[in-house]
Every structure is written in structure tokens, then in C-alpha cells.
Design a protein around this motif. Structure first.
Motif, PDB file in Angstrom:
ATOM      1  N   ASP A 111       1.104  -1.485  -0.336  1.00 53.55           N
ATOM      2  CA  ASP A 111       0.216   0.200  -0.160  1.00 53.55           C
ATOM      3  C   ASP A 111       0.508   1.501  -0.345  1.00 53.55           C
ATOM      4  O   ASP A 111       0.929   2.173  -0.743  1.00 53.55           O
ATOM      5  CB  ASP A 111      -0.491   0.445   0.869  1.00 53.55           C
ATOM      6  N   GLU A 112       1.743   0.923   0.774  1.00 49.76           N
ATOM      7  CA  GLU A 112       2.969   2.045   1.043  1.00 49.76           C
ATOM      8  C   GLU A 112       3.025   2.476  -0.533  1.00 49.76           C
ATOM      9  O   GLU A 112       3.613   3.978  -0.978  1.00 49.76           O
ATOM     10  CB  GLU A 112       4.077   1.964   1.656  1.00 49.76           C
ATOM     11  N   GLU A 150       2.404   1.913  -3.580  1.00 51.51           N
ATOM     12  CA  GLU A 150       1.471   2.658  -4.533  1.00 51.51           C
ATOM     13  C   GLU A 150       1.711   4.075  -4.174  1.00 51.51           C
ATOM     14  O   GLU A 150       0.188   4.870  -4.896  1.00 51.51           O
ATOM     15  CB  GLU A 150      -0.508   2.318  -4.127  1.00 51.51           C
ATOM     16  N   GLN A 151       1.428   4.879  -2.728  1.00 54.38           N
ATOM     17  CA  GLN A 151       1.506   6.234  -2.893  1.00 54.38           C
ATOM     18  C   GLN A 151       2.349   6.754  -2.660  1.00 54.38           C
ATOM     19  O   GLN A 151       2.224   8.456  -2.373  1.00 54.38           O
ATOM     20  CB  GLN A 151       1.338   6.376  -0.742  1.00 54.38           C
ATOM     21  N   ARG A 152       3.675   6.689  -3.681  1.00 53.50           N
ATOM     22  CA  ARG A 152       4.959   7.479  -3.709  1.00 53.50           C
ATOM     23  C   ARG A 152       4.753   7.265  -5.860  1.00 53.50           C
ATOM     24  O   ARG A 152       4.276   7.217  -6.606  1.00 53.50           O
ATOM     25  CB  ARG A 152       5.604   5.955  -3.104  1.00 53.50           C
ATOM     26  N   GLU A 153       5.498   8.486  -5.073  1.00 50.99           N
ATOM     27  CA  GLU A 153       6.409   8.713  -6.950  1.00 50.99           C
ATOM     28  C   GLU A 153       7.319   7.694  -7.399  1.00 50.99           C
ATOM     29  O   GLU A 153       8.291   7.374  -6.429  1.00 50.99           O
ATOM     30  CB  GLU A 153       6.444  10.542  -6.685  1.00 50.99           C
ATOM     31  N   CYS A 185       8.215   3.868   5.589  1.00 58.91           N
ATOM     32  CA  CYS A 185       7.157   4.537   5.814  1.00 58.91           C
ATOM     33  C   CYS A 185       8.439   5.580   5.419  1.00 58.91           C
ATOM     34  O   CYS A 185       8.048   6.755   5.518  1.00 58.91           O
ATOM     35  CB  CYS A 185       6.142   4.352   6.627  1.00 58.91           C
ATOM     36  N   HIS A 225      10.704   4.239  -5.183  1.00 58.17           N
ATOM     37  CA  HIS A 225       9.662   4.981  -4.795  1.00 58.17           C
ATOM     38  C   HIS A 225       9.462   5.946  -4.048  1.00 58.17           C
ATOM     39  O   HIS A 225      10.163   5.798  -3.041  1.00 58.17           O
ATOM     40  CB  HIS A 225       8.920   3.652  -4.271  1.00 58.17           C
ATOM     41  N   VAL A 252       8.808   9.934  -2.314  1.00 58.73           N
ATOM     42  CA  VAL A 252       7.695  10.713  -1.066  1.00 58.73           C
ATOM     43  C   VAL A 252       7.410  11.647  -2.044  1.00 58.73           C
ATOM     44  O   VAL A 252       8.501  12.833  -2.255  1.00 58.73           O
ATOM     45  CB  VAL A 252       8.290  11.090  -0.030  1.00 58.73           C
TER      46      VAL A 252
END
Length: 255
Positions: free
Chosen positions: A12-13, A15-18, A98, A147, A149
Motif C-alpha cells: 500500500d505504501e 502505491e502512494q509514492r512517485e 514509511c 519509490h 515521497v
């Protein structure tokens, strides 16, 4: 937190990243003193990954390219780094992931060799050992997928060190004749169990020092295929069998 939950949260983490991609240079390594310590064992492509701007990646690249004996000293230094690392809980590993400004996936062509990889606090280095059968490489480089932030300024850097395995004449002919569309099969994943390349908690835990300890000792066991077996199997199957033997020797053990 159990392992499966940690892995799902790690996915999941991701998927949240550039994303940011860059090539990883593969450089050939000839040990300056194989009787002492070596940076990578024969029959591997070892990816060294660290934080961008830290000197270790450049030191490794320079030692391999110049062949000035620094590889012996570096292998001792890296072993001490790995020896100091400790096992962490799944929850702690997830929190470290994270908190990391960037973590990485390593790819060779369409094959993922490692993911959720980042330098642990105090170590500033990851060593990812990939078995290699000595065959042609296409593509001729690996890919670093970061990946990040969103808005992150820092990043990661990597270099891949290839140590050719010893091959008989028949083996060398076989691996050179592997069809172009199967060359991705010449490099694979090293793992003490089948899921360590996706388990970031494993990367932070027991495979750290154990992996590098294997790396500094020359490999002595016989891996050669008999000529008649190579003739019977053909080039592609012989290349796969050589790779599987190398993988077994480096520690791929099914529980």
C-alpha cells in the motif's frame, strides 16, 4: 503485526509514492586477491545500493574498475557493517519503510529482482546478491526504480558488480547460444526462502550479515555439467540448469 499484514501495508505504501527510474551500471569484477576476501562470489551480479551522495557506492565502483587491492579492504569493511545489524520486528520494519524518503525496486528487463529495498539506519548500504550463469545480458543494465515521497529531494544510488562464474568450454558455448528472447533467464533471484525478494522485513533481518558472510568466501563446490548432458539438454535448458545450481549454492533452500 504479522508478516502478511506487514507486506500488504508495504504494498500500500508503494502505491502512494512517485516513481523515478534510472539505469544501474553493471561492471565486471576480477578479485585482486581471491585467496583473501572478495566483494562478490563467482557467478553473481551483486547490486550495491545506498543513499545518493554517500561515498560507499563510488568507492565500490572505483575499487572494481581500478583493481588496486581496495576490494579486499572494502569487503572487510562491508562485512563489519552487516555484522552490526540486528533483527527487527515486522512493525518496526514497516515503520522504517514509511519513514524512508525513497525505497527501491530492482528490475532486470521484465523480471523483478528485489523490492521494498532501502538502506537501514546506521548501515547506509544494501547488498542484493543475484545468481548469474555467465551468459549474455540483454538488456545490458539493470533498472533502479525509486519509490519517492512526493517532493522528495534525496534519493538512492546503485552499482551492479558482475563476477563471471568458471565455465567449461561446453558450458560457455551453451550459454552463448541461448536465444535472444530468453536472455532474461540468465540472472535470477537469490533467496534463502522463496519470498525474501518481496519481504522487506526479511531484507532488514536475518539475510543481512548471513548474505554478506557467504559473499566473502570463495565458492569451492563443483557446478560443472557433463558435456553429454549439455548436448542432451541443449543450450537454453543447460543455461537454466547452471543458473539453478548457482542459486542452490548461494542459498536457495525451500523449507
Amino acid at each position: 503485526m504479522d508478516r502478511s499484514t506487514a507486506l500488504q501495508l508495504a504494498a500500500d505504501e508503494l502505491e502512494q509514492r512517485e516513481l523515478r527510474t534510472s539505469p544501474i551500471e553493471i561492471i565486471d569484477y576480477v578479485p585482486t586477491d581471491p585467496a583473501r576476501r572478495i566483494l562478490t562470489p563467482p557467478g553473481t551480479i551483486m547490486v550495491f545500493l545506498g543513499r545518493a551522495g554517500e561515498p560507499m557506492i563510488d568507492r565500490i565502483r572505483e575499487a572494481v574498475l581500478e583493481g588496486n587491492g581496495e576490494d579486499v579492504r572494502l569487503s572487510e569493511e562491508i562485512q563489519e557493517i552487516f555484522r552490526a545489524r540486528e533483527t527487527v520486528s515486522h512493525y518496526r520494519a514497516y515503520r522504517l519503510l514509511c519513514d524512508a524518503e525513497s525505497f527501491a525496486t530492482i528490475r532486470y528487463g521484465a523480471r523483478t529482482l528485489a523490492t521494498h529495498i532501502f538502506p537501514a539506519p546506521g548501515a547506509d548500504l544494501v547488498a542484493i546478491e543475484n545468481p548469474y550463469n555467465g551468459g549474455r545480458l540483454s538488456p545490458e543494465e539493470l533498472t533502479l526504480v525509486e519509490h519517492l515521497v512526493p517532493g522528495a529531494r534525496g534519493g538512492l544510488a546503485a552499482v551492479a558488480v558482475r563476477h563471471m562464474p568458471p565455465l567449461t568450454d561446453a558450458e560457455r558455448v551453451a550459454v552463448e547460444q541461448v536465444p535472444d528472447d530468453q536472455l532474461e533467464m540468465n540472472v535470477t533471484v537469490r533467496a534463502d526462502c522463496c519470498d525474501t525478494w518481496t519481504g522487506f522485513a526479511q531484507q532488514l533481518a536475518q539475510i543481512t550479515y548471513a548474505t554478506y558472510h557467504c559473499m566473502v568466501a570463495p565458492l569451492q563446490e563443483e557446478l560443472s555439467l557433463p558435456d553429454d548432458e549439455i548436448e542432451r539438454l541443449g543450450p537454453a535448458a543447460s543455461a537454466r540448469k547452471l543458473l539453478n545450481r548457482r542459486r542452490d549454492l548461494l542459498g536457495h533452500n525451500h523449507p
